[in-house]
Motif scaffolding. Structure first.
Motif, PDB file in Angstrom:
ATOM      1  N   ASP A 186     122.377  95.137  12.198  1.00 44.73           N
ATOM      2  CA  ASP A 186     122.974  94.050  11.415  1.00 44.73           C
ATOM      3  C   ASP A 186     124.334  93.618  11.938  1.00 44.73           C
ATOM      4  OD1 ASP A 186     120.752  94.616   9.944  1.00 44.73           O
ATOM      5  OD2 ASP A 186     121.787  95.130   8.101  1.00 44.73           O
ATOM      6  N   TYR A 187     125.105  94.560  12.476  1.00 46.30           N
ATOM      7  CA  TYR A 187     126.492  94.263  12.819  1.00 46.30           C
ATOM      8  C   TYR A 187     126.763  94.200  14.312  1.00 46.30           C
ATOM      9  CZ  TYR A 187     126.897  95.452   7.903  1.00 46.30           C
ATOM     10  OH  TYR A 187     126.726  95.501   6.546  1.00 46.30           O
ATOM     11  N   VAL A 188     125.700  94.110  15.123  1.00 45.32           N
ATOM     12  CA  VAL A 188     125.908  94.039  16.563  1.00 45.32           C
ATOM     13  C   VAL A 188     126.699  92.783  16.948  1.00 45.32           C
ATOM     14  CG1 VAL A 188     123.752  92.798  17.098  1.00 45.32           C
ATOM     15  CG2 VAL A 188     124.774  94.352  18.791  1.00 45.32           C
ATOM     16  N   LYS A 189     126.685  91.777  16.069  1.00 48.15           N
ATOM     17  CA  LYS A 189     127.432  90.549  16.348  1.00 48.15           C
ATOM     18  C   LYS A 189     128.938  90.790  16.391  1.00 48.15           C
ATOM     19  CE  LYS A 189     126.989  89.323  11.443  1.00 48.15           C
ATOM     20  NZ  LYS A 189     126.384  88.342  10.511  1.00 48.15           N
ATOM     21  N   TYR A 190     129.399  91.910  15.833  1.00 43.75           N
ATOM     22  CA  TYR A 190     130.820  92.238  15.879  1.00 43.75           C
ATOM     23  C   TYR A 190     131.152  93.176  17.044  1.00 43.75           C
ATOM     24  CZ  TYR A 190     130.416  90.389  11.169  1.00 43.75           C
ATOM     25  OH  TYR A 190     130.140  89.582  10.091  1.00 43.75           O
ATOM     26  N   TYR A 191     130.162  93.486  17.840  1.00 47.05           N
ATOM     27  CA  TYR A 191     130.304  94.400  18.967  1.00 47.05           C
ATOM     28  C   TYR A 191     130.318  93.608  20.278  1.00 47.05           C
ATOM     29  CZ  TYR A 191     130.073  98.771  16.400  1.00 47.05           C
ATOM     30  OH  TYR A 191     130.390  99.836  15.592  1.00 47.05           O
ATOM     31  N   PRO A 192     130.589  94.280  21.395  1.00 53.63           N
ATOM     32  CA  PRO A 192     130.680  93.560  22.668  1.00 53.63           C
ATOM     33  C   PRO A 192     129.474  92.676  22.991  1.00 53.63           C
ATOM     34  CG  PRO A 192     131.591  95.751  22.924  1.00 53.63           C
ATOM     35  CD  PRO A 192     131.022  95.690  21.537  1.00 53.63           C
ATOM     36  N   GLU A 193     128.260  93.182  22.744  1.00 58.61           N
ATOM     37  CA  GLU A 193     127.078  92.381  23.083  1.00 58.61           C
ATOM     38  C   GLU A 193     127.007  91.091  22.273  1.00 58.61           C
ATOM     39  OE1 GLU A 193     125.721  96.716  23.685  1.00 58.61           O
ATOM     40  OE2 GLU A 193     127.021  95.591  22.328  1.00 58.61           O
ATOM     41  N   ARG A 238     129.642  89.412  21.647  1.00 54.30           N
ATOM     42  CA  ARG A 238     130.843  88.674  22.046  1.00 54.30           C
ATOM     43  C   ARG A 238     130.834  88.289  23.520  1.00 54.30           C
ATOM     44  NH1 ARG A 238     134.062  86.708  17.947  1.00 54.30           N
ATOM     45  NH2 ARG A 238     134.437  88.264  16.329  1.00 54.30           N
ATOM     46  N   GLY A 239     129.657  88.229  24.118  1.00 54.65           N
ATOM     47  CA  GLY A 239     129.562  87.747  25.485  1.00 54.65           C
ATOM     48  C   GLY A 239     129.419  88.803  26.560  1.00 54.65           C
ATOM     49  N   TYR A 240     129.570  90.076  26.195  1.00 51.19           N
ATOM     50  CA  TYR A 240     129.417  91.145  27.177  1.00 51.19           C
ATOM     51  C   TYR A 240     127.940  91.491  27.348  1.00 51.19           C
ATOM     52  CZ  TYR A 240     134.435  91.910  26.499  1.00 51.19           C
ATOM     53  OH  TYR A 240     135.798  91.755  26.424  1.00 51.19           O
ATOM     54  N   LEU A 241     127.565  91.878  28.555  1.00 49.53           N
ATOM     55  CA  LEU A 241     126.189  92.282  28.818  1.00 49.53           C
ATOM     56  C   LEU A 241     125.926  93.711  28.374  1.00 49.53           C
ATOM     57  CD1 LEU A 241     125.679  90.766  32.398  1.00 49.53           C
ATOM     58  CD2 LEU A 241     125.010  89.795  30.185  1.00 49.53           C
ATOM     59  N   LYS A 242     126.985  94.508  28.302  1.00 51.20           N
ATOM     60  CA  LYS A 242     126.793  95.933  28.015  1.00 51.20           C
ATOM     61  C   LYS A 242     128.030  96.501  27.335  1.00 51.20           C
ATOM     62  CE  LYS A 242     125.237 100.201  30.344  1.00 51.20           C
ATOM     63  NZ  LYS A 242     124.891 100.806  31.668  1.00 51.20           N
ATOM     64  N   ASN A 243     127.800  97.458  26.445  1.00 53.08           N
ATOM     65  CA  ASN A 243     128.879  98.185  25.772  1.00 53.08           C
ATOM     66  C   ASN A 243     128.696  99.662  26.056  1.00 53.08           C
ATOM     67  OD1 ASN A 243     130.764  99.314  23.959  1.00 53.08           O
ATOM     68  ND2 ASN A 243     129.337  99.182  22.237  1.00 53.08           N
TER      69      ASN A 243
END
Length: 495
Positions: free
Chosen positions: A169-176, A178-183
């Protein structure tokens, strides 16, 4: 008054004239201004970092907020704390809802991060290490009526009940999101100690197996966290060497818990004479042990910076790669007698950080006294990438410093607003022309320092130099008023 960034602000860089540069952005956690050789340390050993710094642009007056959450939010969004509501690390706040506007943790989707326009412009990006731009319970933050009545909380380090929702649910607040390919390793937490016992655990999160839910490999070849993050960064650069790439290498080191890299290195620093000028390594035996272990973490950081530089050199990427190196706030461990305060304090030891930019042939090797803020990184990245970003930004591109000293940068004021209380009472700050004014919000008391003559901030000039104090105060109040900057309920002033 909101500020919009315009490409070419400092008139020093034409992104059209060259390929988009690769960018390696190294953000160290809690590394103090005086914890590196290029800023005078003779106890801590940082030869690889020093070589890059001495062949690049050292920004002697580089500033962040006094704690990591507002610094990292300001860096990522290019926005002042009053726009995002992130004033400090929420769990560190002291007092009640009268003397605080309690801090947010989660950076909402309405706040664009620099990684997003970079991705749209073709950059392949990876985030490694500390993220700390989302809270453990985003649903509470987003559904709450702000300002809230009590500070936010976090679960025990070994409680993973939050993790599943954060991966869905909250991956939208994580690097992926926010434009990053990998966290690799970025979570809501501000440290890597996700084992039972937290800071008191055997590994402190710095030794594998890593219990981080966002660490793809729990027991990788590199057992030391700093080594592992560097290896992942190098793999990504190698995979995307046709570029452009953006490496968001935000090491957890040297944040607590303090974990020695090796006993041999600890012994080396225990036997090393201390520096009476900075105070580093002069503590009593128990405190010096912690400082010596801290020194091993700094030496390990330096080793890994050397690995990155070696890879860039050997792969032929160095000439078109900008390396940015800085810290998110002042040191939390050890001493620095040259500056007042440390992490959490609004004095220079808490907000002034070691910073350099290195780009062979594009940046002159020198030191600058021009004051620079973490807010300036977003617009700088945009200018170098040739991106016309029209969102609200509170900083300025510092590309003009690569080859000169632009007058607008030298003369502009820097502002801070801390509406929640940690190690200092709530306050607003203006720094301009080497003068720094602090206005404490609950009392209205003023402190004025001449940083050029008095870097230790030992002499409050507010009474001795009332004209300067009132001039700076008027500019500070005008800035608050123009931007509708919110004040805590117990503030002694209206604006």
């Amino acid at each position: 008054m909101k500020k919009l960034f315009l490409v070419g602000l400092c008139c020093a860089w034409s992104a059209v004239a060259a390929p988009k540069p690769n960018i390696v952005f190294i953000l160290v956690d809690d590394l103090g201004h005086g914890d590196v050789g290029f800023n005078g340390s003779v106890y801590y050993e940082t030869p690889n970092i020093d070589q890059l710094a001495n062949n690049g642009l050292v920004i002697e007056n580089a500033y962040m907020y006094p704690t990591c959450s507002p610094s990292r939010t300001a860096i990522a969004t290019g926005k002042q704390s009053f726009r995002t509501g992130v004033y400090t690390v929420p769990v560190l706040e002291k007092g009640n809802d009268r003397n605080n506007l309690f801090s947010r943790w989660t950076v909402g989707e309405e706040h664009t991060m620099y990684s997003q326009p970079l991705a749209e412009a073709g950059y392949k990006s990876i985030h490694l290490g500390k993220w700390h731009l989302v809270g453990p319970y985003p649903e509470f933050e987003l559904g709450a009526q702000w300002p809230i009545k009590a500070k936010l909380k976090q679960p025990n380090p070994w409680d993973y009940s939050w993790a599943e929702k954060h991966k869905t649910d909250y991956v939208k607040y994580y690097p992926e999101g926010r434009g990053y390919l990998k966290n690799v390793g970025g979570t809501y937490r501000g440290d890597p100690a996700l084992e039972i016992g937290g800071y008191k655990s055997k590994t402190g999160g710095y030794w594998a197996p890593f219990n981080n839910p966002f660490m793809p490999e729990k027991n990788p070849k590199d057992k030391w966290l700093t080594d592992h993050l560097t290896t992942e960064a190098i793999h990504f650069m190698d995979e995307h060497k046709d570029g452009p790439f953006f490496i968001n290498l935000h090491y957890y080191t040297v944040h607590r818990p303090i974990v020695e890299r090796s006993k041999a290195l600890t012994e080396k620093y225990m036997n090393k004479p201390g520096d009476p000028i900075s105070g580093q390594g002069t503590e009593n035996p128990k405190q010096k042990l912690t400082t010596a272990q801290y020194a091993t973490m700094i030496e390990s950081l330096d080793d890994n910076i050397g690995r990155i530089t070696e890879f860039l050199d050997q792969s032929g990427l160095r000439e078109n790669t900008l390396i940015v190196f800085t810290s998110d706030n002042g040191q939390n461990i050890g001493l620095n007698h040259r500056l007042r305060g440390k992490k959490g304090f609004v004095y220079e030891g808490g907000i002034r950080v070691p910073t350099f930019l290195n780009w062979p042939g594009r940046i002159d090797a020198r030191r600058t006294q021009t004051a620079v803020s973490g807010l300036d990184l977003f617009p700088t990245f945009m200018e170098l990438a040739g991106i016309e970003y029209n969102g609200v930004l509170d900083g300025d591109s510092v590309a003009g410093l690569f080859k000169g000293e632009p007058k607008p940068l030298k003369e502009r004021p820097l502002f801070w607003h801390l509406a929640s209380e940690y190690r200092n009472p709530t306050c607003s700050i203006i720094r301009k022309n080497d003068m720094k004014l602090i206005q404490f919000l609950a009392s209205g008391d003023l402190e004025l320092y001449d940083l050029k003559k008095d870097p230790k901030e030992a002499n409050n000039l507010a009474q001795k130099n009332p004209e300067t104090a009132q001039q700076l105060l008027a500019e500070l109040v005008a800035w608050r008023k123009a931007n509708n900057v919110p004040l805590p309920p117990n503030a002694a002033m209206e604006f």
